[in-house]
Design a protein around this motif. Structure first.
Motif, PDB file in Angstrom:
ATOM      1  N   PRO A  60       6.827 -17.767 -28.687  1.00  0.00           N
ATOM      2  CA  PRO A  60       6.145 -17.107 -29.816  1.00  0.00           C
ATOM      3  C   PRO A  60       6.788 -15.784 -30.228  1.00  0.00           C
ATOM      4  N   ILE A  61       7.542 -15.173 -29.288  1.00  0.00           N
ATOM      5  CA  ILE A  61       8.291 -13.962 -29.658  1.00  0.00           C
ATOM      6  C   ILE A  61       9.773 -14.318 -29.569  1.00  0.00           C
ATOM      7  N   GLY A  63      14.070 -13.598 -30.351  1.00  0.00           N
ATOM      8  CA  GLY A  63      14.968 -12.520 -29.937  1.00  0.00           C
ATOM      9  C   GLY A  63      15.484 -12.755 -28.533  1.00  0.00           C
ATOM     10  N   ALA A  64      16.733 -13.293 -28.427  1.00  0.00           N
ATOM     11  CA  ALA A  64      17.309 -13.545 -27.101  1.00  0.00           C
ATOM     12  C   ALA A  64      18.180 -12.378 -26.640  1.00  0.00           C
ATOM     13  N   ASP A  65      18.903 -11.778 -27.582  1.00  0.00           N
ATOM     14  CA  ASP A  65      19.821 -10.685 -27.229  1.00  0.00           C
ATOM     15  C   ASP A  65      19.069  -9.367 -27.230  1.00  0.00           C
ATOM     16  N   MET A  66      19.119  -8.646 -26.123  1.00  0.00           N
ATOM     17  CA  MET A  66      18.365  -7.386 -26.095  1.00  0.00           C
ATOM     18  C   MET A  66      19.036  -6.348 -25.192  1.00  0.00           C
ATOM     19  N   ALA A  67      18.717  -5.090 -25.473  1.00  0.00           N
ATOM     20  CA  ALA A  67      19.239  -3.975 -24.675  1.00  0.00           C
ATOM     21  C   ALA A  67      18.113  -2.979 -24.470  1.00  0.00           C
ATOM     22  N   GLY A  68      17.987  -2.454 -23.267  1.00  0.00           N
ATOM     23  CA  GLY A  68      16.898  -1.506 -23.014  1.00  0.00           C
ATOM     24  C   GLY A  68      17.009  -0.898 -21.631  1.00  0.00           C
ATOM     25  N   ILE A  69      15.896  -0.333 -21.199  1.00  0.00           N
ATOM     26  CA  ILE A  69      15.828   0.374 -19.913  1.00  0.00           C
ATOM     27  C   ILE A  69      14.923  -0.411 -18.969  1.00  0.00           C
ATOM     28  N   ASN A  94      12.736 -16.546 -21.480  1.00  0.00           N
ATOM     29  CA  ASN A  94      11.587 -16.591 -22.398  1.00  0.00           C
ATOM     30  C   ASN A  94      11.815 -15.913 -23.734  1.00  0.00           C
ATOM     31  N   TRP A  95      13.079 -15.662 -24.118  1.00  0.00           N
ATOM     32  CA  TRP A  95      13.347 -14.930 -25.362  1.00  0.00           C
ATOM     33  C   TRP A  95      12.529 -13.625 -25.329  1.00  0.00           C
ATOM     34  N   GLY A  96      11.886 -13.250 -26.454  1.00  0.00           N
ATOM     35  CA  GLY A  96      10.942 -12.128 -26.398  1.00  0.00           C
ATOM     36  C   GLY A  96      11.505 -10.764 -26.746  1.00  0.00           C
ATOM     37  N   GLY A  97      12.707 -10.694 -27.337  1.00  0.00           N
ATOM     38  CA  GLY A  97      13.343  -9.403 -27.609  1.00  0.00           C
ATOM     39  C   GLY A  97      12.776  -8.646 -28.795  1.00  0.00           C
ATOM     40  N   PHE A  98      12.029  -9.339 -29.680  1.00  0.00           N
ATOM     41  CA  PHE A  98      11.493  -8.629 -30.844  1.00  0.00           C
ATOM     42  C   PHE A  98      10.113  -8.080 -30.491  1.00  0.00           C
ATOM     43  N   ALA A  99      10.118  -7.205 -29.500  1.00  0.00           N
ATOM     44  CA  ALA A  99       8.889  -6.630 -28.947  1.00  0.00           C
ATOM     45  C   ALA A  99       9.263  -5.347 -28.221  1.00  0.00           C
ATOM     46  N   GLN A 100       8.247  -4.580 -27.815  1.00  0.00           N
ATOM     47  CA  GLN A 100       8.559  -3.321 -27.133  1.00  0.00           C
ATOM     48  C   GLN A 100       8.981  -3.536 -25.683  1.00  0.00           C
ATOM     49  N   TYR A 101       8.492  -4.627 -25.068  1.00  0.00           N
ATOM     50  CA  TYR A 101       8.872  -4.929 -23.674  1.00  0.00           C
ATOM     51  C   TYR A 101       9.155  -6.426 -23.539  1.00  0.00           C
ATOM     52  N   ALA A 102      10.030  -6.786 -22.598  1.00  0.00           N
ATOM     53  CA  ALA A 102      10.268  -8.202 -22.285  1.00  0.00           C
ATOM     54  C   ALA A 102      10.698  -8.288 -20.831  1.00  0.00           C
TER      55      ALA A 102
END
Ligand SMILES: NC(=O)c1ccc[n+]([C@@H]2O[C@H](COP(=O)([O-])OP(=O)(O)OC[C@H]3O[C@@H](n4cnc5c(N)ncnc54)[C@H](OP(=O)(O)O)[C@@H]3O)[C@@H](O)[C@H]2O)c1
Length: 318
Positions: A60-61, A63-69, A94-102
């Motif tokens: 449901p969320i 965004g596979a590619d993500m960068a964060g802390i 679980n994908w989920g990158g278009f969110a504040q946390y994953a």
């Protein structure tokens, strides 16, 4: 946390910003506070249901590619610590990158170098991994080899062009007219507007055709290859991909012209190689536009309309 969510296939208007619970990591997962994520054409295919028509959306969320802390770690995580800046591809999770946390498996992540921005890090995983795997599929590129990239102006193509040029190849890029100046700036030796010229009909032959948009018949394509040439399909028309799967046993392993369908294999080793290539200046991610998470549906509309030069980034505030 804020997330861009969808529950049925459709156009970008089925996406909406919602408040959803922050995910907690499983044993081998880390939780990321996401700073940037990138869109791939795969996100568009999952939004529209092109790949699995009839079934409910599996993630449901997007965004596979993500960068964060790293903000939390599972009990069996051994490679990362709280506070590490990391990036990777969660398409196997679980994908989920278009969110504040994953949350994502630790073996799909690597540490982000300090000279790489979060936006650059988010642009790299899927597209640059496909590019490096395609170019090195049957041995390395040798200086002077002629390579054609069909669909060169998008995510995979802009990485593949820079890597191929760094290896000394002579590179022909095929895309629409609006993207050709950008491709020449990145080093393309020859550019072809696919709306004005058919690259399979100009008599040129190549050591490798890397095809992101496979849309020609195999009988025509094989005439574009030199005697030992390789044709690598990264993506494109479903009918051609099905045909390649069927014909692979016959023509994929021959001693002369080779056909190969590339399967996406996200992994840490390639991400580490990409970090080295970024660091030594072999490539820089080409970023078309950065959208805030609240405007991510606009980014989807743009990728669906097809005018993107390189990558689209979603930046996530906290
Ligand atoms: N092999 C795997 O395991 C795997 C895994 C993930 C994704 N994929 C596939 O890999 C591909 C992803 O590539 P990408 O991220 O680089 O996509 P992208 O960013 O959408 O780039 C594709 C480029 O091709 C251009 N194009 C459109 N029609 C064309 C035509 N007829 N001839 C030449 N160029 C054309 C597009 O221009 P416009 O602006 O006109 O659209 C765009 O610049 C997709 O096909 C995806 O399905 C494969």
């Amino acid at each position: 946390m804020q997330a861009l969510v969808y529950n049925r296939y459709g156009t970008p208007d089925v996406l909406s910003m919602r408040d959803v619970p922050i995910p907690t990591p499983k044993d081998y997962e880390v939780q990321l506070k996401i700073h940037a994520a990138s869109l791939n054409s795969w996100d568009w295919d999952k939004l529209t249901g092109k790949l699995t028509p009839g079934r409910k959306p599996s993630h449901p969320i997007l965004g596979a590619d993500m960068a964060g802390i790293v903000t939390a770690i599972g009990s069996k995580v051994s490679q990362f610590n709280l506070g590490d800046a990391v990036f990777g591809d969660n398409s196997g999770g679980n994908w989920g990158g278009f969110a504040q946390y994953a949350c994502m498996p630790e073996n799909m992540l690597v540490l982000k170098p300090s000279n790489m921005s979060f936006a650059q890090a988010a642009a790299i995983p899927q597209a640059a991994t496909l590019a490096i795997q395609a170019l090195n599929d049957s041995g390395s590129i040798v200086a002077g080899q002629k390579i054609l990239i069909n669909g060169a102006g998008g995510g995979v193509g802009t990485f593949a062009l820079q890597m191929a040029k760094a290896s000394g190849a002579h590179v022909t890029c095929v895309d629409k007219a609006e993207k050709l100046a950008m491709l020449q700036k990145l080093g393309a030796d020859v550019v072809i507007d696919y709306r004005n010229q058919d690259f399979t009909a100009n008599g040129q032959t190549y050591d490798m055709v890397l095809d992101v948009m496979a849309n020609h018949s195999l009988s025509v394509l094989k005439n574009c290859l030199k005697p030992q040439g390789r044709y690598i399909i990264v993506g494109g028309a479903t009918w051609l991909i099905m045909k390649c799967i069927a014909l692979y046993p016959l023509i994929g392993r021959g001693k002369s012209k080779k056909l190969k369908l590339l399967w996406h294999r996200p992994n840490q080793t390639d991400l580490q190689r990409l970090k080295t290539l970024f660091d030594n200046g072999t490539f820089k991610p080409i970023i078309d536009t950065v959208y805030p998470l609240a405007d991510a549906a606009e980014a989807f509309a743009k990728i669906g309309a097809g005018q993107v030069q390189g990558k689209l980034i979603i930046s996530i505030d906290h």
